[in-house]
Enzyme design. Sequence first.
Site, PDB file in Angstrom:
ATOM      1  N   ASP A 198       0.819  -1.223   0.000  1.00  0.00           N
ATOM      2  CA  ASP A 198       0.000   0.000   0.000  1.00  0.00           C
ATOM      3  C   ASP A 198       0.854   1.275   0.000  1.00  0.00           C
ATOM      4  O   ASP A 198       1.569   1.536   0.957  1.00  0.00           O
ATOM      5  CB  ASP A 198      -0.873  -0.071   1.273  1.00  0.00           C
ATOM      6  CG  ASP A 198      -1.708   1.160   1.549  1.00  0.00           C
ATOM      7  OD1 ASP A 198      -1.708   2.092   0.728  1.00  0.00           O
ATOM      8  OD2 ASP A 198      -2.383   1.175   2.600  1.00  0.00           O
ATOM      9  N   HIS A 370      -4.052   4.372   6.633  1.00  0.00           N
ATOM     10  CA  HIS A 370      -2.905   3.885   5.867  1.00  0.00           C
ATOM     11  C   HIS A 370      -1.599   4.205   6.586  1.00  0.00           C
ATOM     12  O   HIS A 370      -1.423   5.319   7.084  1.00  0.00           O
ATOM     13  CB  HIS A 370      -2.887   4.521   4.477  1.00  0.00           C
ATOM     14  CG  HIS A 370      -4.112   4.228   3.678  1.00  0.00           C
ATOM     15  ND1 HIS A 370      -4.228   3.126   2.864  1.00  0.00           N
ATOM     16  CD2 HIS A 370      -5.296   4.871   3.597  1.00  0.00           C
ATOM     17  CE1 HIS A 370      -5.428   3.113   2.301  1.00  0.00           C
ATOM     18  NE2 HIS A 370      -6.089   4.172   2.733  1.00  0.00           N
TER      19      HIS A 370
END
EC number: 3.1.-.-
Lengths: 557, 557
Positions: A198, A370
């Site tokens: 990610d 995130h």
Amino acid sequence: MTTKQPNMDKVKVFALGGVGEIGKNMYVVESGEDIFVLDAGLMFPQEEMLGIDIVIPDVTYLVQNEERVKGIFLTHAHEDHIGGLPYILKQLSVPVYGTKLTLGLVEAKLKEAGIHRSTKTVLVTRETVLPFGANKVSFFGTNHSIPDSVGIAVHTPQGIVVNTGDFKIDQSPIDGKHTDFARISKLANKGVLCLLSDSTNAERPGMTGSEKSVGHEIDSVFAQAKGRVIIASFASNVHRVQQIFTAAAKSNRKVVITGRSMIKVVEIASDLGYLTIEKDSIISIDQMNNYAEDRIAILTTGSQGEQMAALSRMAHKAHRQIAIRHSDTIVIAATPIPGNERSVARIVDLLMRTGAEVIFGQRKVHVSGHGSQEELKLMLSLMKPKYFIPVHGEFKMQMAHKSLALEVGVAEDHIFIVEKGEVVEFTDGVAKRFGKVPSGNVLVDGLGVGDIGNIVLRDRKLLSQDGILVVVVTISKASNQIISGPEIISRGFVYVRESEQLLQEANALVKEVLAKCMQEKVKDWSSLKSNMRDSLSQYLFEKTRRRPMIMPIIMEI
Amino acid sequence: MTTKQPNMDKVKVFALGGVGEIGKNMYVVESGEDIFVLDAGLMFPQEEMLGIDIVIPDVTYLVQNEERVKGIFLTHAHEDHIGGLPYILKQLSVPVYGTKLTLGLVEAKLKEAGIHRSTKTVLVTRETVLPFGANKVSFFGTNHSIPDSVGIAVHTPQGIVVNTGDFKIDQSPIDGKHTDFARISKLANKGVLCLLSDSTNAERPGMTGSEKSVGHEIDSVFAQAKGRVIIASFASNVHRVQQIFTAAAKSNRKVVITGRSMIKVVEIASDLGYLTIEKDSIISIDQMNNYAEDRIAILTTGSQGEQMAALSRMAHKAHRQIAIRHSDTIVIAATPIPGNERSVARIVDLLMRTGAEVIFGQRKVHVSGHGSQEELKLMLSLMKPKYFIPVHGEFKMQMAHKSLALEVGVAEDHIFIVEKGEVVEFTDGVAKRFGKVPSGNVLVDGLGVGDIGNIVLRDRKLLSQDGILVVVVTISKASNQIISGPEIISRGFVYVRESEQLLQEANALVKEVLAKCMQEKVKDWSSLKSNMRDSLSQYLFEKTRRRPMIMPIIMEI
């Protein structure tokens, strides 16, 4: 199943969406004859995609190889990872694998699309290992802004290909479920051939911070508010929603839920045990008046400024049951997704004008889901991948993630920055670039999936800039005479009432062009039309500096 | 001039633009019969203003009172303060007052618009005092991201009304011209009745920082770059441009200038002495190849991601003379204006993909031209205004500025948050709200100023979403029979080739509706049209979930 020998030991990895962009994540791992699809997301349209509802990946390659596709394996239930399913499963009949909450939310979605009966869903946990011939698929738990998110490992004869899914490393997760370090280490020991990770926050230094820190802030807002608290959050952020319920309970507030997706998620997440809510803590909007203002919290959708969401309707005084009051404290517990800044700012502006207190940005009522640079480096260090493909991000985020991998010690020629469809092929554990598979944006407009392309979008763009002018004339084929018209009708060009003279002159001009063509006995309607279009266009540009679309229509009798 | 006694001692202050928004600043001070207009800016259109070029303030009130308007007094030459002039001066024949650089740039603008001969411009300096009967206007120097910016003081019999203009307090200004503290103190001593002050950065804690700090950073980028440096900046930020030239000289680079507005500003600012450039430091694009890469700097427009600007053309490989190279260092020395984030991000993405180094955000190559909280408080403390009106900002910025004023000690009922047109009236030095004057957005599209309103915009919006479908039929009045058609033509709706069946069915449906109407001898074309529109709309929505605009046209013969 026919097994072509030459492919047997090749492993291929590519993205059909999610690289070079934020949204519509879909990664593919091919090992021999088996194809494993990781996630199937949607993307919200960009500004220039006028009238488009959503965008999904082009799955031509998967449809062409349908019998080899073992399934779609989901990391978590966010729209950019599951939102493409209702469309893609209509073209591709394969099973869908996911954890409990993920499947719960997916099944609701498939039901709405009327394809839940025809779709096979398979429940997995962090512990599940799925054998597929020479390959197998396993999972490991991660932390993200939705519970039950996992990373996925595809074990191939050449080594393990890992997709982290969206993750951060939360040392104090709300549900007590920590990142699955043990399983990650086990994967690393076996040998990670290639890591897909990610890149969202790859440009952000440090650590992202725990969701729990948001809880403390929300607690204090709820405790301090003198009147009602109206709080907007992503519906799918079940941990956040849990913390809001906890804060409400602590401050002796009942919770009113508004917004369709919020109601749906709270229902599903409670049913599946992901939300712990006291039985009598939720009240309906009608019951609100039975309580003092400081005993009410309103949980709502609309944290992204979405026009139709409940918060937006409140801000526009268009919510049928909830009117903002001076005494309200309004909390937007989210940051705008890039591109939404302006619509969020507008809602904040409208809300502030009501005189209510608006908390947005000033206090820590949101953290990202995130991981930042230190977390991304930690993941790389834990996984010790031989090869690395930064995914889930725009090009600059992929590049920033590459820099992090270099810092951690991944060799430069073992890092691949890929675009959609670009294949990285592994032979005997060695990777190289290997051409492209079909890929791209499929635009969904209403019921039409992929039927809108550049020509239609270009027309919409033209129409949106200066409108349209339709010129109709009826011509007798026999006599080569104008029988009726020309009639000029415009939309989105000028105010007709104030531009009578302009339109009259335009009409006269068209008559002139027609007369000339009739005289010259032009029988070729298309050159007649282009004559009309050119003269009119030039005239209108001179007079107005605008270029409306001009549509000449000849009716022949 | 007729002097109406009752107005004689009233002072009125209001904004025709610039409050509740960023852009089109225009403030009005009325003292007795005299009207002083401060600035005349434009605003760039918001997303929903489809096809609109720019937005200017509604100056109806000024036009109605033209003979009382003493002039337009300018604070500085940014578009949001002077950009409305070419349009407004066509309606309002009044003199324009400004400092040297401001007038230099204004005059170029008026020349382009062809009204420089008919407009009287008056040069002022920090020292100028302009008498107007019982009133006078004076100026004081400020620091901003363009040289020669001033604040304006309107001295009325009731006290002084001050507009700061855009400002920050730069302790080390590039041109050595410090904020005019002495003059400000003098105004304060005389008594500031009302202060209008810049709210842009009212939400930002601390001090903004000196333009000089940017210079150090630019110097080091220029020194380190191994190849060419391509640097984008606001053309009007003459100090920044100066520092870029200085950095280029230090690193032995020649400067190539590209972009129309950059070329124009460099020319005007040099001519007027605001830029000090060595004679041979500028070279033309053609000469570029005579120099090594590390001896070149390219100064360009496009720091806001503007589609047509030079940087954007380079990013899209559409610049005729400059192609980005691997070895280039590209610097975007600006931050995106709210709303431009996405277009800037796109340009950055494209530039990064070329392999060049892109510096944007990571290094301090930009500081704001607007003062942060400590500077705004300092201005309030220096001016000691009796009344305060926060201007130049969105509502939330005005509110944040109000909080600062409260901190500094301004009484809450002496602070007015106003919307466009809302008048604050002073009688014997006491202020109260006093109704509204006409105000609003005037949209400029091509040559049309104010001829585009909600209906046209609504049509453009509709057209942009699902396109248009035109249905034409020729009917004989005499026989009440269809002679030709129906013909259906669409734009921006569906791909015609792939939707033949849909359009054929739509055609059949229209025929049916027409036949029925003919049979019922409906002679009222408007009800015939609405029948056609309704049936077609319903049918198309069922089939496509889209709602194109439907335009039925009946040609009568």
